[in-house]
Design a protein around this motif. Structure first.
Motif, PDB file in Angstrom:
ATOM      1  N   ASP A 201      53.520  37.693  89.696  1.00  0.00           N
ATOM      2  CA  ASP A 201      54.623  36.800  89.354  1.00  0.00           C
ATOM      3  C   ASP A 201      55.243  37.247  88.023  1.00  0.00           C
ATOM      4  O   ASP A 201      55.143  38.418  87.639  1.00  0.00           O
ATOM      5  N   ARG A 202      55.863  36.337  87.282  1.00  0.00           N
ATOM      6  CA  ARG A 202      56.597  36.698  86.061  1.00  0.00           C
ATOM      7  C   ARG A 202      55.750  36.551  84.791  1.00  0.00           C
ATOM      8  O   ARG A 202      56.277  36.492  83.686  1.00  0.00           O
ATOM      9  N   THR A 203      54.444  36.536  84.928  1.00  0.00           N
ATOM     10  CA  THR A 203      53.574  36.338  83.767  1.00  0.00           C
ATOM     11  C   THR A 203      53.853  37.339  82.651  1.00  0.00           C
ATOM     12  O   THR A 203      54.043  36.959  81.485  1.00  0.00           O
ATOM     13  N   VAL A 204      53.869  38.613  82.980  1.00  0.00           N
ATOM     14  CA  VAL A 204      54.055  39.654  81.964  1.00  0.00           C
ATOM     15  C   VAL A 204      55.427  39.536  81.309  1.00  0.00           C
ATOM     16  O   VAL A 204      55.570  39.608  80.074  1.00  0.00           O
ATOM     17  N   GLU A 205      56.444  39.357  82.120  1.00  0.00           N
ATOM     18  CA  GLU A 205      57.807  39.225  81.604  1.00  0.00           C
ATOM     19  C   GLU A 205      57.925  38.067  80.611  1.00  0.00           C
ATOM     20  O   GLU A 205      58.502  38.210  79.520  1.00  0.00           O
ATOM     21  N   ILE A 206      57.367  36.923  80.969  1.00  0.00           N
ATOM     22  CA  ILE A 206      57.455  35.742  80.114  1.00  0.00           C
ATOM     23  C   ILE A 206      56.645  35.936  78.833  1.00  0.00           C
ATOM     24  O   ILE A 206      57.102  35.587  77.732  1.00  0.00           O
ATOM     25  N   ALA A 207      55.448  36.495  78.958  1.00  0.00           N
ATOM     26  CA  ALA A 207      54.593  36.708  77.791  1.00  0.00           C
ATOM     27  C   ALA A 207      55.260  37.636  76.780  1.00  0.00           C
ATOM     28  O   ALA A 207      55.249  37.376  75.566  1.00  0.00           O
ATOM     29  N   GLU A 208      55.851  38.713  77.270  1.00  0.00           N
ATOM     30  CA  GLU A 208      56.528  39.655  76.369  1.00  0.00           C
ATOM     31  C   GLU A 208      57.757  39.017  75.736  1.00  0.00           C
ATOM     32  O   GLU A 208      58.042  39.228  74.544  1.00  0.00           O
ATOM     33  N   LYS A 209      58.480  38.247  76.502  1.00  0.00           N
ATOM     34  CA  LYS A 209      59.663  37.563  75.980  1.00  0.00           C
ATOM     35  C   LYS A 209      59.311  36.613  74.851  1.00  0.00           C
ATOM     36  O   LYS A 209      60.071  36.476  73.879  1.00  0.00           O
TER      37      LYS A 209
END
Length: 254
Positions: A39-47
């Motif tokens: 899912d978008r876990t990595v994207e959100i964490a980096e953001k």
């Protein structure tokens, strides 16, 4: 004194943003160790400002790899469904337990609220490394790394449950100082349905089979007994104990 926060993740997009953003208000860095979420876990964490690394392996491996990369004097082992409160301050010892405030809705939220409220009220007794219901989440980094080295390799590679208890046990062998308790230091989100919650504990039971025949087996079975309770408090904890214990036993013994 610098603080690093390590958060293992796997498909944690619903909560990781809040976990990271709150942690960065109180720490010097947040390291998210992701097990290749779909899912978008990595994207959100980096953001939100986290340093993200992706590895294959157990939850324990994720914690270890995060600590190795951490630059802080302290490491906080946070979960992806937890976030800091303004009470996270004033730590003085090398081992620190963080009191949890349960947030959420539904049956699981109510059950875990009762459990944590009673357990944290009796925090002194519940910091017992073998039988208590409270596990420290904040450690002096060098002490923590030494403890990680003492956990057998086959468990490091595969353990996805009770890793926090094992970490605390190994730290206690090395550290004879005081364990500090900070009340209401973190929020813990409990939004699972009852089925999801019991399924999770079933999986914990299956994973706990790895501890059979090891020195950790007794700890796994005894921790959570909530010492120091009155009879009235024990009665109130019957339901939480059954809802966790029955699926755990099915996973462990079947």
């Amino acid at each position: 004194m610098k603080v690093s926060v390590v958060i293992p993740t796997l498909n944690s997009e619903k909560t990781i943003g809040l976990a990271v953003s709150s942690a960065l208000k109180f720490s010097d860095e947040v390291i998210v160790v992701d097990s290749f979420s779909s899912d978008r876990t990595v994207e959100i964490a980096e953001k939100e400002g986290a340093k993200v690394i992706q590895i294959k392996g157990s939850r324990l491996i994720a914690r270890i790899e995060g600590a190795k990369r951490a630059k802080g004097d302290y490491v906080v082992n946070l979960d992806s469904d937890m976030y800091f409160s303004d009470n996270f301050k004033g730590f003085e010892e090398k081992v620190v337990a963080l009191g949890e405030i349960t947030v959420g809705k539904g049956t699981v939220y109510k059950i875990m609220s009762i459990d944590r409220e009673i357990t944290h009220r009796r925090w002194m007794e519940n910091l017992d490394v073998k039988k208590g219901g409270i596990i420290p989440r904040m450690y002096d980094r060098e002490l923590l790394l030494k403890a990680y080295d003492n956990i057998p390799g086959h468990l490091r590679e595969r353990l996805n449950a009770f890793e926090d208890s094992i970490i605390y046990y190994e730290v206690s062998k090395l550290y004879k100082g005081k364990v500090q308790f900070i009340p209401s230091a973190v929020y813990h989100i409990e939004d699972d349905s009852l089925f999801q919650f019991m399924r999770k504990w079933y999986k914990y039971g299956k994973n706990a089979k790895l501890l059979k025949g090891t020195e950790y087996e007794r700890i796994m079975k005894e921790r959570g007994m909530r010492p120091g309770l009155t009879m009235s408090e024990k009665v109130k904890l019957v339901l939480p104990t059954l809802i966790k214990g029955i699926p755990f036993a099915l996973g462990y013994y079947l």
